[in-house]
Design a protein around this motif. Sequence first.
Motif, PDB file in Angstrom:
ATOM      1  N   GLN A  97      -2.872  10.905  -9.231  1.00 43.32           N
ATOM      2  CA  GLN A  97      -2.799   9.669 -10.019  1.00 43.32           C
ATOM      3  C   GLN A  97      -1.574   8.846  -9.643  1.00 43.32           C
ATOM      4  OE1 GLN A  97      -5.247   8.546 -12.374  1.00 43.32           O
ATOM      5  NE2 GLN A  97      -4.053   6.708 -11.875  1.00 43.32           N
ATOM      6  N   ASP A  98      -0.457   9.519  -9.383  1.00 38.99           N
ATOM      7  CA  ASP A  98       0.744   8.806  -8.952  1.00 38.99           C
ATOM      8  C   ASP A  98       0.512   8.110  -7.610  1.00 38.99           C
ATOM      9  OD1 ASP A  98       2.574   9.528 -11.104  1.00 38.99           O
ATOM     10  OD2 ASP A  98       2.501  11.560 -10.291  1.00 38.99           O
ATOM     11  N   VAL A  99      -0.228   8.762  -6.724  1.00 37.82           N
ATOM     12  CA  VAL A  99      -0.563   8.162  -5.436  1.00 37.82           C
ATOM     13  C   VAL A  99      -1.418   6.922  -5.637  1.00 37.82           C
ATOM     14  CG1 VAL A  99      -1.870   8.494  -3.300  1.00 37.82           C
ATOM     15  CG2 VAL A  99      -0.323  10.292  -4.103  1.00 37.82           C
ATOM     16  N   TRP A 100      -2.457   7.024  -6.462  1.00 34.78           N
ATOM     17  CA  TRP A 100      -3.301   5.864  -6.740  1.00 34.78           C
ATOM     18  C   TRP A 100      -2.491   4.718  -7.339  1.00 34.78           C
ATOM     19  CZ3 TRP A 100      -7.483   9.479  -9.108  1.00 34.78           C
ATOM     20  CH2 TRP A 100      -8.417   9.826  -8.114  1.00 34.78           C
ATOM     21  N   ASN A 101      -1.592   5.036  -8.268  1.00 38.39           N
ATOM     22  CA  ASN A 101      -0.778   4.005  -8.908  1.00 38.39           C
ATOM     23  C   ASN A 101       0.097   3.276  -7.892  1.00 38.39           C
ATOM     24  OD1 ASN A 101      -1.856   4.767 -11.377  1.00 38.39           O
ATOM     25  ND2 ASN A 101      -0.068   5.929 -12.030  1.00 38.39           N
ATOM     26  N   GLU A 102       0.670   4.042  -6.942  1.00 35.86           N
ATOM     27  CA  GLU A 102       1.524   3.433  -5.929  1.00 35.86           C
ATOM     28  C   GLU A 102       0.715   2.559  -4.978  1.00 35.86           C
ATOM     29  OE1 GLU A 102       4.642   2.126  -3.840  1.00 35.86           O
ATOM     30  OE2 GLU A 102       4.778   3.311  -5.685  1.00 35.86           O
ATOM     31  N   VAL A 103      -0.498   3.001  -4.621  1.00 35.92           N
ATOM     32  CA  VAL A 103      -1.376   2.189  -3.769  1.00 35.92           C
ATOM     33  C   VAL A 103      -1.701   0.876  -4.473  1.00 35.92           C
ATOM     34  CG1 VAL A 103      -3.683   2.012  -2.751  1.00 35.92           C
ATOM     35  CG2 VAL A 103      -2.379   4.121  -2.505  1.00 35.92           C
ATOM     36  N   ALA A 104      -2.045   0.954  -5.752  1.00 32.55           N
ATOM     37  CA  ALA A 104      -2.385  -0.250  -6.512  1.00 32.55           C
ATOM     38  C   ALA A 104      -1.200  -1.209  -6.581  1.00 32.55           C
ATOM     39  CB  ALA A 104      -2.841   0.137  -7.916  1.00 32.55           C
ATOM     40  N   GLU A 105      -0.006  -0.657  -6.803  1.00 31.95           N
ATOM     41  CA  GLU A 105       1.193  -1.500  -6.890  1.00 31.95           C
ATOM     42  C   GLU A 105       1.489  -2.171  -5.554  1.00 31.95           C
ATOM     43  OE1 GLU A 105       5.977  -1.008  -7.832  1.00 31.95           O
ATOM     44  OE2 GLU A 105       4.542   0.435  -8.685  1.00 31.95           O
ATOM     45  N   LYS A 106       1.351  -1.411  -4.452  1.00 29.47           N
ATOM     46  CA  LYS A 106       1.614  -1.984  -3.132  1.00 29.47           C
ATOM     47  C   LYS A 106       0.592  -3.062  -2.801  1.00 29.47           C
ATOM     48  CE  LYS A 106       4.186  -2.071   0.531  1.00 29.47           C
ATOM     49  NZ  LYS A 106       5.611  -2.474   0.422  1.00 29.47           N
ATOM     50  N   ASN A 107      -0.671  -2.819  -3.128  1.00 28.65           N
ATOM     51  CA  ASN A 107      -1.697  -3.830  -2.879  1.00 28.65           C
ATOM     52  C   ASN A 107      -1.420  -5.105  -3.660  1.00 28.65           C
ATOM     53  OD1 ASN A 107      -3.376  -2.658  -0.936  1.00 28.65           O
ATOM     54  ND2 ASN A 107      -4.506  -1.490  -2.461  1.00 28.65           N
ATOM     55  N   GLN A 108      -0.914  -4.948  -4.867  1.00 32.04           N
ATOM     56  CA  GLN A 108      -0.577  -6.123  -5.675  1.00 32.04           C
ATOM     57  C   GLN A 108       0.580  -6.893  -5.035  1.00 32.04           C
ATOM     58  OE1 GLN A 108       0.511  -5.229  -9.737  1.00 32.04           O
ATOM     59  NE2 GLN A 108      -0.039  -7.266 -10.441  1.00 32.04           N
ATOM     60  N   GLU A 109       1.591  -6.166  -4.556  1.00 35.40           N
ATOM     61  CA  GLU A 109       2.726  -6.812  -3.901  1.00 35.40           C
ATOM     62  C   GLU A 109       2.313  -7.515  -2.621  1.00 35.40           C
ATOM     63  OE1 GLU A 109       6.309  -3.721  -5.239  1.00 35.40           O
ATOM     64  OE2 GLU A 109       5.182  -3.389  -3.387  1.00 35.40           O
ATOM     65  N   ARG A 110       1.409  -6.898  -1.863  1.00 34.57           N
ATOM     66  CA  ARG A 110       0.994  -7.429  -0.567  1.00 34.57           C
ATOM     67  C   ARG A 110      -0.167  -8.405  -0.679  1.00 34.57           C
ATOM     68  NH1 ARG A 110       3.024  -8.175   3.316  1.00 34.57           N
ATOM     69  NH2 ARG A 110       4.751  -8.510   1.914  1.00 34.57           N
ATOM     70  N   LYS A 111      -0.744  -8.533  -1.896  1.00 35.51           N
ATOM     71  CA  LYS A 111      -1.944  -9.358  -2.113  1.00 35.51           C
ATOM     72  C   LYS A 111      -3.099  -8.864  -1.241  1.00 35.51           C
ATOM     73  CE  LYS A 111       0.493 -13.534  -3.626  1.00 35.51           C
ATOM     74  NZ  LYS A 111       1.775 -12.843  -3.828  1.00 35.51           N
ATOM     75  N   THR A 112      -3.254  -7.526  -1.205  1.00 34.90           N
ATOM     76  CA  THR A 112      -4.316  -6.896  -0.410  1.00 34.90           C
ATOM     77  C   THR A 112      -5.278  -6.097  -1.294  1.00 34.90           C
ATOM     78  OG1 THR A 112      -2.762  -5.073   0.035  1.00 34.90           O
ATOM     79  CG2 THR A 112      -2.988  -6.768   1.734  1.00 34.90           C
ATOM     80  N   THR A 113      -5.273  -6.364  -2.589  1.00 31.28           N
ATOM     81  CA  THR A 113      -6.149  -5.636  -3.515  1.00 31.28           C
ATOM     82  C   THR A 113      -7.613  -5.914  -3.168  1.00 31.28           C
ATOM     83  OG1 THR A 113      -4.493  -5.793  -5.254  1.00 31.28           O
ATOM     84  CG2 THR A 113      -6.742  -5.303  -5.936  1.00 31.28           C
ATOM     85  N   SER A 114      -8.437  -4.853  -3.204  1.00 27.86           N
ATOM     86  CA  SER A 114      -9.865  -4.970  -2.898  1.00 27.86           C
ATOM     87  C   SER A 114     -10.666  -4.296  -4.004  1.00 27.86           C
ATOM     88  CB  SER A 114     -10.178  -4.296  -1.561  1.00 27.86           C
ATOM     89  OG  SER A 114      -9.895  -2.904  -1.632  1.00 27.86           O
ATOM     90  N   SER A 115     -11.982  -4.368  -3.904  1.00 28.00           N
ATOM     91  CA  SER A 115     -12.844  -3.795  -4.940  1.00 28.00           C
ATOM     92  C   SER A 115     -12.649  -2.290  -5.079  1.00 28.00           C
ATOM     93  CB  SER A 115     -14.314  -4.097  -4.632  1.00 28.00           C
ATOM     94  OG  SER A 115     -14.674  -3.573  -3.355  1.00 28.00           O
ATOM     95  N   SER A 116     -12.345  -1.602  -3.966  1.00 29.87           N
ATOM     96  CA  SER A 116     -12.132  -0.152  -4.019  1.00 29.87           C
ATOM     97  C   SER A 116     -10.644   0.202  -4.059  1.00 29.87           C
ATOM     98  CB  SER A 116     -12.791   0.535  -2.825  1.00 29.87           C
ATOM     99  OG  SER A 116     -12.186   0.128  -1.604  1.00 29.87           O
ATOM    100  N   ASP A 117      -9.777  -0.818  -4.042  1.00 30.54           N
ATOM    101  CA  ASP A 117      -8.327  -0.638  -4.062  1.00 30.54           C
ATOM    102  C   ASP A 117      -7.869   0.344  -2.987  1.00 30.54           C
ATOM    103  OD1 ASP A 117      -5.941  -1.564  -5.006  1.00 30.54           O
ATOM    104  OD2 ASP A 117      -5.788  -0.139  -6.662  1.00 30.54           O
ATOM    105  N   THR A 118      -8.283   0.087  -1.758  1.00 35.78           N
ATOM    106  CA  THR A 118      -7.893   0.930  -0.638  1.00 35.78           C
ATOM    107  C   THR A 118      -6.561   0.489  -0.044  1.00 35.78           C
ATOM    108  OG1 THR A 118      -8.503   1.686   1.583  1.00 35.78           O
ATOM    109  CG2 THR A 118      -9.251  -0.510   0.943  1.00 35.78           C
ATOM    110  N   TYR A 119      -5.863   1.423   0.565  1.00 32.91           N
ATOM    111  CA  TYR A 119      -4.606   1.153   1.262  1.00 32.91           C
ATOM    112  C   TYR A 119      -4.866   0.636   2.685  1.00 32.91           C
ATOM    113  CZ  TYR A 119       0.276   2.191   2.644  1.00 32.91           C
ATOM    114  OH  TYR A 119       1.588   2.126   3.072  1.00 32.91           O
ATOM    115  N   ARG A 120      -6.130   0.566   3.065  1.00 33.48           N
ATOM    116  CA  ARG A 120      -6.500   0.290   4.452  1.00 33.48           C
ATOM    117  C   ARG A 120      -5.929  -1.037   4.964  1.00 33.48           C
ATOM    118  NH1 ARG A 120     -12.577   0.866   6.826  1.00 33.48           N
ATOM    119  NH2 ARG A 120     -12.424   2.720   5.484  1.00 33.48           N
TER     120      ARG A 120
END
Length: 211
Positions: A97-120
């Motif tokens: 869960q901590d990993v998912w939370n960090e991915v979501a936060e980074k995507n928000q910072e980078r404006k790279t959020t997607s429907s599956s919230d991937t780090y890709r």
Amino acid sequence: PRKLVAIKEVDGGSVNNLTLTNKANQPLFLLAGEVIIGGKQDRIIGSNTIIPAKTTQTVPVFCVEHGRWTGTTNEFTTAKALAHGRLRGHASFDTQQDVWNEVAEKNQERKTTSSSDTYRKVAQEQASGALGGKWEKQVDAALARLPDADRKNLIGFAVALDGKVATIDRFSSPALFAKLQGKLVRSYITEAVDVKSTGKKPPTAADVKSF
């Protein structure tokens, strides 16, 4: 490509485990935080692991794509990128869960959020040089100014963000470190681009040793 390494979903699928086959005649070193894409969801390698030659074994991973559990293939390919320091830290010491939370936060910072919230997308920006390419050249130039003897003996990095020690990566030999150096630098930059500087002084050698 020789395709000496194959990574697949385990039978039935498991969020935190994959099967890796090393077909080469030499051992394979997996660096924790390596991003791999495909399968039922994108993952990162969960811990530093050595896979012996001609061996198939299960390897620990963490999911970095919270919203997908489907796919047209069970196989993975490398994203040619390394997760940023905070994400690697959560994978090493915390929970999925901590990993998912960090991915979501980074995507928000980078404006790279997607429907599956991937780090890709972050990984692709890193691998292409679109994320911090100028910074990487500055680091390379700084390393090039070191005496040859020091450069040959380098085995790692100590990284500070806004004056605070954030990550230390240290390896067993200069040869191994040299193979990973570029990927490590790009991962540090991936984190640093979203950290605001307040002008704090760099940490001292004592600070690094204490960390």
